[in-house]
Design a protein around this motif. Structure first.
Motif, mmCIF file in Angstrom:
data_model
loop_
_atom_site.group_PDB
_atom_site.id
_atom_site.type_symbol
_atom_site.label_atom_id
_atom_site.label_comp_id
_atom_site.label_asym_id
_atom_site.label_seq_id
_atom_site.Cartn_x
_atom_site.Cartn_y
_atom_site.Cartn_z
ATOM 1 N N ARG A 203 0.869 -1.186 0.000
ATOM 2 C CA ARG A 203 0.000 0.000 0.000
ATOM 3 C C ARG A 203 0.899 1.229 0.000
ATOM 4 O O ARG A 203 1.529 1.545 1.006
ATOM 5 N N PRO A 204 0.958 1.969 -1.123
ATOM 6 C CA PRO A 204 1.775 3.183 -1.131
ATOM 7 C C PRO A 204 1.201 4.205 -0.142
ATOM 8 O O PRO A 204 -0.015 4.334 -0.021
ATOM 9 N N SER A 205 2.100 4.913 0.549
ATOM 10 C CA SER A 205 1.651 5.889 1.549
ATOM 11 C C SER A 205 2.261 7.250 1.225
ATOM 12 O O SER A 205 3.441 7.348 0.915
ATOM 13 N N GLU A 206 1.441 8.285 1.309
ATOM 14 C CA GLU A 206 1.881 9.626 0.902
ATOM 15 C C GLU A 206 1.340 10.699 1.830
ATOM 16 O O GLU A 206 0.350 10.501 2.538
ATOM 17 N N PRO A 207 1.968 11.893 1.781
ATOM 18 C CA PRO A 207 1.440 13.014 2.554
ATOM 19 C C PRO A 207 0.297 13.711 1.803
ATOM 20 O O PRO A 207 0.313 13.771 0.570
ATOM 21 N N GLU A 208 -0.640 14.238 2.565
ATOM 22 C CA GLU A 208 -1.764 15.001 2.035
ATOM 23 C C GLU A 208 -1.256 16.122 1.121
ATOM 24 O O GLU A 208 -0.288 16.803 1.463
ATOM 25 N N GLY A 209 -1.921 16.300 -0.021
ATOM 26 C CA GLY A 209 -1.514 17.368 -0.944
ATOM 27 C C GLY A 209 -0.458 16.910 -1.940
ATOM 28 O O GLY A 209 -0.180 17.614 -2.910
ATOM 29 N N PHE A 210 0.147 15.748 -1.676
ATOM 30 C CA PHE A 210 1.181 15.218 -2.566
ATOM 31 C C PHE A 210 0.901 13.732 -2.813
ATOM 32 O O PHE A 210 1.792 12.906 -2.791
ATOM 33 N N ASP A 211 -0.375 13.470 -3.052
ATOM 34 C CA ASP A 211 -0.839 12.079 -3.131
ATOM 35 C C ASP A 211 -1.038 11.648 -4.583
ATOM 36 O O ASP A 211 -2.031 11.003 -4.923
#
Lengths: 324, 324
Positions: A203-211
């Motif tokens: 499951r790729p995980s990213e920060p809000e706004g850079f998803d």
């Protein structure tokens, strides 16, 4: 194209050079996550991030006469340090192209790892033109940060270790949360797990706004980020998923997970108090997703990769103050 | 008495339960130390210190019927947490006697690890009397922090790992710097290395003002500390070397090394920036000796154990501010 044979070959080349990072756990974090949580701390890798694996894999895969001429990379961060040290340990030259306004400490660190740092003016100069001219003149080979089959194979060695370590610990079905920028680590781990531990799903995980990856996985095509700066998670901010990495991730990954910057900082503070490791904001997004979005995760166990630990003391202190 | 057979037996009982901590390195730290520096991060052990090894070893060595009645320990720190978790994982009760003025967080952590915490008033009550009454009443077995052969054997498993890992890395002659309080970790490692890597010599490391072991090794008999409080390195402050540990350390160790509190804090800051690990002040004294007293060390390589990472965020932030 990267496949399990290429990842296994990379693992053979990395043996004795890259660090086999352990799996860390804490009953306190299990309780927050609501399930058993296994952490794979790539912040403990050489140069403080998984990038050393890809750098070593790419450099060690070059024909000796090509390698001897040296390598070149564009990066102001973890990829720069990973490539610099891998080149140094191979006894070949590394040229790293960095913006002249990069933090002095990162420039100094990259130089101290033996690389020749070439600075350029972001506003006035063309990075690619400078790099191509240098590469042509000296016969340097470009080591890309993620869209390169041997780099993906190197990052995939993390997945081989996760497959072995999780199996030893009795975890054969779980989501594996991976901080995702260009998608090289995500793709490498996904390919390794497909072959060696098919019950583990990335499951790729990213920060809000850079998803960009989460949105691209949802729409089925490459989506771009609206902006490229202004995130504490700078290490994993890229314009869009890679041309090579995205098709792999589309085929193999579950839906992306997105966390707030505060959740990443909170995860850093918990990694400090409960695991005794130093994680950078971008490297903490997968751990943050495991801890603060348990409802979006399936299964009785979850695995989270903390991908890097190169964080300024000031930002780290702020995380500890904000989440005591 | 603890010997290599007892340490090997402890290792067999700990297999799959204690964490095999990796060896960490950094070219930046090598440069400061003036030689190759290998760090053994026991701060990454369960409960954040090597104490889990000794706790597990002692509890797992008890006859089943004795173990089933539970264990008791006196500690306000790392030993408490190590024994509490080891007991919990064995499914037996642990009673931990702690001073009522111990930090609330340490009391809470020990309780959260499943132990029954019994508080006593340092000024008015006799800790030993309370413990002995409870032990007699419930048939609990006392797990001592260092002066116990099975506890020393458990800590010695760290030494077995160091012997294997250093040999793999080509280091067969070096000083091994170990943070030293009562001397259990020091003695265990020294016994393991005597048998498995005789070219590696243990050097106990202590904070200035609490250098009872260094002075005892110099005089040949047990010397006491003038005071027992007022050190940030509280985790490794004991009144004097142990009755069982000292004869072992006298026979096997090189001269003790002594560092200032500021050197320990500086080592913590460097472990943060270069190794990405969290080390507590007492756990950082051996690393500090390797970095800041290279003239007192022999050989082309040095090994330093960072024995624990249970440090308050406030103290950690202070170390980062003081040594940016």
């Amino acid at each position: 194209m990267t496949d399990i044979a290429m990842i296994e070959a990379a693992a053979a080349r990395l043996a004795g050079h890259a660090r086999r990072t352990p799996i860390l756990t804490s009953p306190f974090l299990d309780e927050i996550a609501g399930r058993r949580l296994l952490v794979k701390p790539e912040c403990l890798q050489h140069t403080g991030s998984f990038k050393f694996r890809g750098g070593w894999s790419a450099i060690s895969a070059l024909p000796p006469d090509v390698r001897a001429k040296g390598v070149i990379a564009y990066s102001s961060g973890n990829h720069a340090q990973g490539v610099a040290l891998a080149a140094k340990l191979h006894g070949v030259a590394a040229v790293i192209i960095m913006p002249s306004d990069a933090p002095k400490m990162k420039i100094d660190n990259t130089r101290a790892l033996g690389a020749e740092v070439v600075l350029y003016d972001r506003a006035k100069e063309d990075r690619d033109a400078i790099g191509q001219a240098l590469a042509a003149e000296r016969g340097l080979t470009l080591v890309k940060p993620f869209d390169d089959p041997q780099v993906i194979a190197g990052q995939g060695t993390t997945g081989l270790e996760i497959a072995e370590q999780a199996t030893e610990m009795g975890v054969t079905r779980a989501d594996v949360l991976v901080p995702c920028g260009g998608g090289g680590l995500t793709a490498g781990i996904a390919l390794a797990l497909e072959a060696r531990a098919p019950g583990l799903r990335v499951r790729p995980s990213e920060p809000e706004g850079f998803d960009d990856t989460a949105r691209s996985l949802a729409s089925g095509r490459i989506e771009i980020n609206a902006r490229l700066s202004g995130s504490l998670c700078d290490a994993i901010v890229t314009p869009h998923p890679g041309e090579i990495t995205f098709p792999i991730n589309k085929r193999l990954c579950g839906p992306g997970l997105v966390v707030t910057e505060d959740e990443a900082l909170h995860a850093m503070a918990l990694a400090f108090s409960r695991l005794k490791i130093v994680v950078e904001p971008g490297g903490a997004v997968a751990l943050a997703a495991a801890l603060f979005h348990p409802d979006q995760i399936e299964g009785e166990a979850v695995i989270a990769v903390t991908s890097g630990g190169n964080v300024d003391a000031e930002v780290f202190r702020m995380a500890l103050e904000k989440f005591p």
